[in-house]
Design a protein around this motif. Sequence first.
Motif, PDB file in Angstrom:
ATOM      1  N   SER A 168      38.669  71.501  71.256  1.00  0.00           N
ATOM      2  CA  SER A 168      40.045  71.792  71.342  1.00  0.00           C
ATOM      3  C   SER A 168      40.829  71.856  70.103  1.00  0.00           C
ATOM      4  N   THR A 169      40.102  71.652  68.804  1.00  0.00           N
ATOM      5  CA  THR A 169      41.112  71.634  67.820  1.00  0.00           C
ATOM      6  C   THR A 169      40.462  72.506  66.821  1.00  0.00           C
ATOM      7  N   GLU A 170      41.449  73.397  66.224  1.00  0.00           N
ATOM      8  CA  GLU A 170      41.030  74.436  65.181  1.00  0.00           C
ATOM      9  C   GLU A 170      40.690  73.754  64.008  1.00  0.00           C
ATOM     10  N   LEU A 171      39.575  74.300  63.156  1.00  0.00           N
ATOM     11  CA  LEU A 171      39.267  73.888  61.860  1.00  0.00           C
ATOM     12  C   LEU A 171      39.743  75.098  60.812  1.00  0.00           C
ATOM     13  N   GLN A 172      40.505  74.839  60.008  1.00  0.00           N
ATOM     14  CA  GLN A 172      40.806  75.458  58.741  1.00  0.00           C
ATOM     15  C   GLN A 172      40.273  75.092  57.555  1.00  0.00           C
ATOM     16  N   LEU A 173      39.497  75.756  56.696  1.00  0.00           N
ATOM     17  CA  LEU A 173      39.245  75.034  55.540  1.00  0.00           C
ATOM     18  C   LEU A 173      40.037  76.046  54.373  1.00  0.00           C
ATOM     19  N   VAL A 174      40.787  75.289  53.557  1.00  0.00           N
ATOM     20  CA  VAL A 174      41.956  75.764  52.667  1.00  0.00           C
ATOM     21  C   VAL A 174      41.542  75.438  51.112  1.00  0.00           C
ATOM     22  N   ARG A 175      41.357  76.479  50.280  1.00  0.00           N
ATOM     23  CA  ARG A 175      40.965  76.121  49.030  1.00  0.00           C
ATOM     24  C   ARG A 175      42.465  75.926  48.259  1.00  0.00           C
ATOM     25  N   SER A 176      42.485  74.831  47.522  1.00  0.00           N
ATOM     26  CA  SER A 176      44.099  74.397  46.890  1.00  0.00           C
ATOM     27  C   SER A 176      43.474  73.990  45.775  1.00  0.00           C
ATOM     28  N   ASN A 177      43.826  74.504  44.637  1.00  0.00           N
ATOM     29  CA  ASN A 177      43.333  73.833  43.260  1.00  0.00           C
ATOM     30  C   ASN A 177      44.312  73.135  42.908  1.00  0.00           C
ATOM     31  N   THR A 178      44.489  71.898  43.395  1.00  0.00           N
ATOM     32  CA  THR A 178      45.504  70.769  42.996  1.00  0.00           C
ATOM     33  C   THR A 178      44.511  69.632  42.944  1.00  0.00           C
ATOM     34  N   PRO A 179      45.149  68.595  42.367  1.00  0.00           N
ATOM     35  CA  PRO A 179      44.570  67.140  42.294  1.00  0.00           C
ATOM     36  C   PRO A 179      44.269  66.596  43.605  1.00  0.00           C
ATOM     37  N   THR A 180      45.048  67.048  44.601  1.00  0.00           N
ATOM     38  CA  THR A 180      44.948  66.400  45.911  1.00  0.00           C
ATOM     39  C   THR A 180      44.324  67.480  46.754  1.00  0.00           C
ATOM     40  N   ALA A 181      43.933  68.442  46.475  1.00  0.00           N
ATOM     41  CA  ALA A 181      43.364  69.751  47.125  1.00  0.00           C
ATOM     42  C   ALA A 181      44.514  69.911  48.560  1.00  0.00           C
ATOM     43  N   GLY A 182      45.861  69.798  48.053  1.00  0.00           N
ATOM     44  CA  GLY A 182      46.830  70.174  49.143  1.00  0.00           C
ATOM     45  C   GLY A 182      47.610  69.088  49.990  1.00  0.00           C
ATOM     46  N   LEU A 183      47.051  67.777  49.641  1.00  0.00           N
ATOM     47  CA  LEU A 183      47.637  66.742  50.410  1.00  0.00           C
ATOM     48  C   LEU A 183      48.905  66.601  49.895  1.00  0.00           C
ATOM     49  N   ALA A 184      49.226  66.527  48.532  1.00  0.00           N
ATOM     50  CA  ALA A 184      50.332  66.212  48.129  1.00  0.00           C
ATOM     51  C   ALA A 184      51.579  66.959  48.554  1.00  0.00           C
ATOM     52  N   ASP A 185      51.285  68.284  48.906  1.00  0.00           N
ATOM     53  CA  ASP A 185      52.275  69.358  49.036  1.00  0.00           C
ATOM     54  C   ASP A 185      52.619  69.558  50.680  1.00  0.00           C
ATOM     55  N   GLY A 186      51.444  68.774  51.288  1.00  0.00           N
ATOM     56  CA  GLY A 186      51.496  68.878  52.735  1.00  0.00           C
ATOM     57  C   GLY A 186      50.783  70.223  53.274  1.00  0.00           C
ATOM     58  N   SER A 187      50.187  70.925  52.646  1.00  0.00           N
ATOM     59  CA  SER A 187      49.406  72.143  52.880  1.00  0.00           C
ATOM     60  C   SER A 187      47.969  71.842  53.403  1.00  0.00           C
ATOM     61  N   THR A 188      47.586  70.537  53.337  1.00  0.00           N
ATOM     62  CA  THR A 188      46.261  70.316  54.136  1.00  0.00           C
ATOM     63  C   THR A 188      46.388  68.907  54.643  1.00  0.00           C
ATOM     64  N   ASP A 189      45.510  68.546  55.568  1.00  0.00           N
ATOM     65  CA  ASP A 189      45.455  67.423  56.338  1.00  0.00           C
ATOM     66  C   ASP A 189      44.512  66.380  55.791  1.00  0.00           C
ATOM     67  N   LEU A 190      43.531  66.848  55.514  1.00  0.00           N
ATOM     68  CA  LEU A 190      42.361  65.836  54.890  1.00  0.00           C
ATOM     69  C   LEU A 190      41.835  66.785  53.559  1.00  0.00           C
ATOM     70  N   ALA A 191      41.239  66.197  52.932  1.00  0.00           N
ATOM     71  CA  ALA A 191      40.598  66.952  51.765  1.00  0.00           C
ATOM     72  C   ALA A 191      38.955  66.316  51.189  1.00  0.00           C
ATOM     73  N   ILE A 192      38.544  67.332  50.770  1.00  0.00           N
ATOM     74  CA  ILE A 192      37.238  67.036  50.132  1.00  0.00           C
ATOM     75  C   ILE A 192      37.384  66.893  48.615  1.00  0.00           C
ATOM     76  N   LEU A 193      37.102  65.786  48.143  1.00  0.00           N
ATOM     77  CA  LEU A 193      37.396  65.550  46.572  1.00  0.00           C
ATOM     78  C   LEU A 193      36.545  65.269  45.944  1.00  0.00           C
ATOM     79  N   ARG A 194      36.033  65.558  44.820  1.00  0.00           N
ATOM     80  CA  ARG A 194      34.897  65.284  43.765  1.00  0.00           C
ATOM     81  C   ARG A 194      35.601  64.743  42.476  1.00  0.00           C
ATOM     82  N   ARG A 195      36.840  64.434  42.541  1.00  0.00           N
ATOM     83  CA  ARG A 195      37.514  63.953  41.443  1.00  0.00           C
ATOM     84  C   ARG A 195      38.807  63.243  42.036  1.00  0.00           C
TER      85      ARG A 195
END
Length: 283
Positions: A117-144
Amino acid sequence: MDVELRQLRCLVAVVDEGTFTDAAIELRMSQAAVSRNIAGLEQTLGIRLVERTTRSARLTTAGERAVAKARRILALLADLERDAGTGTGKVRIGYAWSALGEHTTEFQRRWAVAFPSTELQLVRSNTPTAGLADGSTDLAILRRLSEAAAVEHVRISAEKRYCAMASDDVLAPKRSVTLAQIAQKPVAMDLRTGSTTLELWPEDAGPPEVVPTQDVDDWLTLIGSGKARGITAESTAHQYRRRGVTYRPVRDAPPVPVYAAWSRKDPPRGREQIVELLMGLYG
């Protein structure tokens, strides 16, 4: 203060589209209406947000801060509308370079079973927090890891490092390469979000030149030209196959850690289950 949502939408559209004309087309408004909304927002806030020229629109420093907040407000509103209309939620998982590489498709399939019942959306965001800081993502995959204090993380796995090079590079025929061999040419690096830094090499043994790039597309274009080599995580080698670019394992480089990260103040729903699902992918 009386900020209107249409003003925020106009500001974001001008940034995303690059000009007032293109923003007007995207929003299906007149260019004059877009200009009035931006001017009204600037008047309400009492600051200049956009520097206008005949060909483009460029954000001021204050405008950059305002856009980050505007994106978050609009994203929250979209989530509210979606939840109210369908009764289901959405989780946006951001990544700066590659999502989960060869595991991405399997992750999407397992998600549908685990969170029907929960939609998954993968979002490419070339920022240090992969979108967490600006609220455009809820969780991030980070390699740095980001230095942002408001971001929490957990290590979910590690990936081998690969060297990316032009297909006619002298190293391309080799089955694997070393850091010393790679350093015989300039190395392309995304210094903001990439997983490669000069710390990989011993002091005074690094490449003759570091060529800064802006994102993975810029990085691949430079490498394909033969002007530089690059080092990246295994997931990039799987997700970004490109004609003219060859990937080879780096046999003496440490692996790239892979983290799941989220905002400490606003963690996503089902965070523990999501992390467990991610760890299960890597075995």
